[in-house]
Motif scaffolding. Structure first.
Motif, short mmCIF file in Angstrom:
data_model
loop_
_atom_site.label_atom_id
_atom_site.label_comp_id
_atom_site.label_asym_id
_atom_site.label_seq_id
_atom_site.Cartn_x
_atom_site.Cartn_y
_atom_site.Cartn_z
N ILE A 4 46.73 39.28 50.29
CA ILE A 4 46.65 37.67 51.12
C ILE A 4 47.25 36.74 50.03
O ILE A 4 47.16 36.77 48.64
CB ILE A 4 45.48 37.11 51.61
CG1 ILE A 4 45.15 38.10 52.89
CG2 ILE A 4 45.65 35.75 51.93
CD1 ILE A 4 43.95 37.70 53.35
N LYS A 5 48.32 36.11 50.34
CA LYS A 5 48.81 35.10 49.67
C LYS A 5 48.02 33.96 48.89
O LYS A 5 47.07 33.54 49.49
CB LYS A 5 49.95 34.08 50.25
CG LYS A 5 50.82 33.34 49.42
CD LYS A 5 51.88 32.66 50.34
CE LYS A 5 52.88 31.71 49.45
NZ LYS A 5 53.74 32.69 48.37
N SER B 4 51.19 38.69 51.40
CA SER B 4 52.32 38.49 50.71
C SER B 4 52.74 39.44 49.72
O SER B 4 53.92 39.50 49.29
CB SER B 4 51.99 37.00 49.81
OG SER B 4 50.85 37.69 49.08
N GLU B 5 51.77 40.53 49.47
CA GLU B 5 52.27 41.76 48.80
C GLU B 5 51.62 43.01 49.44
O GLU B 5 50.72 43.10 49.82
CB GLU B 5 51.35 41.44 47.31
CG GLU B 5 52.13 40.30 46.64
CD GLU B 5 51.01 40.39 45.05
OE1 GLU B 5 50.88 41.29 44.59
OE2 GLU B 5 50.64 39.20 44.90
N ARG C 287 42.19 27.22 52.52
CA ARG C 287 42.79 28.31 53.72
C ARG C 287 42.46 29.75 53.17
O ARG C 287 42.94 30.56 53.67
CB ARG C 287 44.27 28.28 53.86
CG ARG C 287 44.41 27.29 55.14
CD ARG C 287 45.93 27.69 55.65
NE ARG C 287 46.83 26.73 54.99
CZ ARG C 287 46.83 25.31 55.15
NH1 ARG C 287 45.98 24.91 55.88
NH2 ARG C 287 47.83 24.78 54.63
N GLN C 288 41.61 29.86 51.94
CA GLN C 288 41.26 31.04 51.52
C GLN C 288 39.82 31.53 51.68
O GLN C 288 39.35 32.39 50.96
CB GLN C 288 41.74 31.23 50.16
CG GLN C 288 42.26 32.73 49.97
CD GLN C 288 43.55 32.92 50.60
OE1 GLN C 288 44.32 32.43 51.15
NE2 GLN C 288 43.51 34.43 50.71
N LEU C 289 38.88 30.71 52.39
CA LEU C 289 37.64 31.11 52.56
C LEU C 289 37.71 32.29 53.57
O LEU C 289 37.67 32.23 54.76
CB LEU C 289 36.94 30.01 53.24
CG LEU C 289 35.21 30.21 53.36
CD1 LEU C 289 34.72 30.68 52.02
CD2 LEU C 289 34.72 28.77 54.08
N LEU C 290 37.55 33.52 52.99
CA LEU C 290 37.57 34.65 54.03
C LEU C 290 35.99 35.15 54.15
O LEU C 290 35.77 36.30 53.75
CB LEU C 290 38.51 35.83 53.27
CG LEU C 290 38.87 36.79 54.19
CD1 LEU C 290 39.74 36.29 55.45
CD2 LEU C 290 39.77 37.80 53.41
N ALA C 291 35.25 34.47 54.72
CA ALA C 291 33.88 34.83 55.03
C ALA C 291 34.14 35.68 56.21
O ALA C 291 34.48 35.46 57.23
CB ALA C 291 32.81 33.73 55.21
N ARG C 292 33.60 37.03 55.94
CA ARG C 292 33.84 38.10 57.01
C ARG C 292 32.99 37.92 58.27
O ARG C 292 31.64 37.63 58.15
CB ARG C 292 33.86 39.28 56.36
CG ARG C 292 34.83 39.60 55.31
CD ARG C 292 34.69 40.93 55.00
NE ARG C 292 35.09 42.08 56.09
CZ ARG C 292 34.92 43.21 55.89
NH1 ARG C 292 34.43 43.69 54.63
NH2 ARG C 292 35.04 44.00 56.94
N PRO D 103 42.83 31.99 44.77
CA PRO D 103 43.57 33.32 44.55
C PRO D 103 43.50 34.16 46.04
O PRO D 103 42.39 34.13 46.39
CB PRO D 103 43.06 34.17 43.57
CG PRO D 103 41.43 33.68 43.29
CD PRO D 103 41.52 32.30 43.78
N GLY D 104 44.43 34.93 46.13
CA GLY D 104 44.63 35.90 47.50
C GLY D 104 43.53 37.08 47.36
O GLY D 104 43.22 37.35 46.29
#
Length: 658
Positions: free
Chosen positions: A251-252, A236-237, A15-20, A268-269
């Motif tokens: 991001i968490k 998350s922070e 859930r952390q594949l942040l391809a923009r 990692p976030g």
């Protein structure tokens, strides 16, 4: 993720594949199979100046893409021309950086957050300037964590999109009949004639809607304007600069098992940094609450108070349906010292939306908001609307009830609060969507002016966030105070606090202030000076309440209803945490002295106690996988011993049209 010619790419469960992309990377959740495909996107390398055509496989579907194109989840193709901002963070053969920068980051894709983003882009288009705007949302899809009544007042939408009807906004059921009743017992009721009600409670001209569907529609409009929206990512922070100003959010981390150990899917976030961070998380948002404490934004303000709202959606036979029918009630089954009420709306095509709201400052530790909701449905004036129907959805959410007196300072260096993060709910109307949207629009106007006046360059054009001085957009506070939102909330400021003297005094005074004074009285009642958790009485002063067993037709047990929320959390550490300094509170104080009220006020059966047969020791069990993210435990546990933190993105309820 970068793709080379001939590479076959398949989505994973990371859930952390942040391809923009500059469009929404939406997620798909299979409620039946109970798994989630989180936001995924594939990108073709843009290093080459020639537009090489590549074949890409996503699952079993084939796509033919040109270099620089972006393929989002569900096969949505995002053209090269809209991907300039993305390219700063990608290059051929490399993965995404661990930090991404924008002019504005919006936390939360509810009505306030989406209105903020849309208005920013509208203003940028009017000035013909580029502004990078990103919205992140912890729900698996936009709308999947949205729960509201909702009789919608279009005032703010009229301003944001004057042509919303032509654009196809999902407002289809205009109010045709408006009733208000006092339930006097399990059979009796008194209807209040419309002429006796304050004009502010008149719903004619409003629409019965699904706020979740409206948010999805707003997200579509935002996508078409080039706004980047990322569902399935939880903030998350809060990130701070060395001068204590806010520089964004993180991001968490994901892919951690329930024992705290990294799984094969661990990622990692990512940090999202911005010139301005807009917190639009809704009521009791975890980052928003941190911000309020960090900057002491409640100094000189009343303490926020809360309620819990529980809702079901029913499908009923067409012959029993009354499109546009609205009914609100107060009174039974609540006692005269508890603040609350109900709603029942008929929405096209054949839906009935029913809900029950209870102030969390109630005293009786044996009271169960969920059971009171079920009991209320058995009243003849309610039951007649549900008989022969089927309950198809259930959920719950905390809401702000502190009103005008509890609105915190709205700005701080690096960001601001909008919507229910700030507490703009009109408690008397039981409406907050229109005020939330307007607050986001005003925030956008002031943020845009501040950033535009600071520099004619932007993060979009390639400058780093660190090269800009951190701003506090103080004009937002002043503009809100001069807005119709401020006037509306000021007029009803004394309604909720008047109920601290009991139901009948509150009812009479509410009629007086709304019909006679119009909120112009020279006095202001204060909210209680203690938190809702401190209002709970000890069990020895109360008699246990015996609730009837559910009949399975009109009333249901919690776990049966919970299946209708679509709630799901993957294997991960519990996001509901007992505060380290209060580890003794659950068993020794909450259970022993207060009768374990958390086992009754939680609408998802998250909390239970077990007793060891050999040692006799009582232990708290937290079933975090059941959590519908209502935040009630963060508000009402004795001693306030629970801290609600965000789970992995995409977890929680999967509301459909709530």
């Amino acid at each position: 993720m970068l793709l080379k010619a001939g590479v076959r790419w398949r989505p994973t469960l990371s859930r952390q594949l942040l391809a923009r992309s500059s469009q929404t990377c939406t997620s798909y959740v299979s409620k039946r199979l109970k798994f989630s495909l989180a936001p995924h996107a594939a990108r073709v390398p843009a290093a080459s100046t020639t537009r090489q055509r590549l074949s890409v496989m996503v699952g079993s579907r084939a796509y033919s893409l040109l270099a620089g194109d972006v393929l989002g989840a569900r096969g949505r193709l995002h053209p090269r021309s809209s991907c300039r901002a993305m390219r700063r963070h990608f290059c051929a053969g490399n993965e995404a950086s661990d930090a991404m920068e924008y002019d504005v980051v919006v936390v939360g894709a509810g009505p306030a957050g989406l209105s903020t983003a849309i208005k920013l882009k509208q203003l940028a288009a009017e000035r013909n300037v580029e502004l990078s705007v990103c919205v992140i949302e912890k729900g698996a899809e936009v709308g999947s964590h949205i729960l509201s009544g909702n009789v919608f007042e279009t005032r703010a939408l009229d301003e944001l999109f004057p042509n919303w009807k032509e654009l196809g906004a999902p407002l289809e059921t205009e109010v045709t009949q408006d009733q208000f009743a006092i339930l006097t017992g399990d059979n009796g009721s008194v209807n209040i004639p419309s002429w006796a009600l304050p004009s502010s409670l008149n719903n004619h001209g409003n629409y019965i809607i699904s706020l979740g569907r409206l948010c999805k529609w707003l997200a579509e409009q935002a996508e078409n304007m080039g706004i980047e929206i990322y569902p399935g990512f939880a903030a998350s922070e809060v990130l701070y600069n060395s001068n204590k100003s806010v520089k964004g959010i993180k991001i968490k981390d994901v892919g951690i098992d329930k024992n705290g150990q990294p799984k094969d899917t661990f990622t990692p976030g990512v940090e999202l940094r911005a010139r301005q961070t807009v917190f639009a998380e809704g009521c009791r948002g975890s980052c928003s609450e941190e911000i309020i404490k960090e900057f002491d934004l409640r100094q000189g303000k009343d303490m926020q108070t809360y309620g819990i709202g529980l809702k079901e959606v029913w499908e009923i036979p067409e012959e029993n349906h009354k499109p546009g029918f609205v009914q609100h009630t107060v009174g039974w089954p609540l006692d005269t010292q508890s603040y609350g009420g109900s709603f029942l709306y008929h929405m096209k095509p054949n839906k009935v939306l029913v809900g029950f709201v209870l102030g969390l400052d109630y005293k009786n530790p044996y009271l169960s908001p969920y059971q009171e909701f079920q009991r209320w449905k058995l009243h003849p004036s309610i039951r007649q609307h549900l008989e022969g129907g089927t309950c198809i959805s259930y959920g719950a959410r905390a809401l702000n009830e502190g009103g005008f007196q509890a609105i915190p300072k709205l700005t701080f260096k690096g960001g601001l609060l909008v919507g229910c993060s700030a507490g703009f709910l009109n408690v008397a109307k039981i409406k907050g969507s229109h005020t939330a949207m307007k607050s986001g629009m005003i925030a956008a106007e002031e943020v845009f002016a501040a950033l535009y006046n600071q520099s004619d360059e932007s993060v979009f054009s390639g400058k780093s966030v660190d090269t800009f001085e951190s701003l506090e957009v103080k004009g937002y506070q002043k503009s809100m105070e001069n807005s119709w939102v401020w006037k509306e909330l000021n007029e009803v400021r004394n309604v909720h606090p008047s109920y601290k003297w009991g139901f009948y005094v509150g009812l009479l005074y509410s009629g007086l202030t709304l019909r006679v004074f119009g909120g112009a009285e020279p006095w202001t009642f204060r909210n209680k000076s203690i938190g809702d958790h401190a209002t709970t009485g000890k069990k020895d002063h109360y008699t246990p309440i015996e609730y009837a067993k559910p009949d399975g037709k009109i009333t249901f047990d919690i776990l049966t209803n919970l299946t209708r929320s679509g709630v799901y959390h993957e294997d991960q550490p519990a996001h509901l945490k007992v505060k380290p300094e209060l580890v003794e509170w659950p068993a020794s104080i909450s259970y022993q002295e207060y009768g374990a009220p958390e086992t009754r006020f939680c609408p998802a059966k998250v909390y239970e106690y077990t007793v060891d047969e050999q040692t006799g020791k009582t232990e708290l069990v937290i079933n975090a996988q059941n959590c519908v993210h209502c935040k009630t435990c963060d508000i009402k546990t004795p001693g306030n011993y629970i801290k609600w933190t965000v789970p992995e993105g995409s977890g929680g309820p999967q509301y459909d049209s709530m």
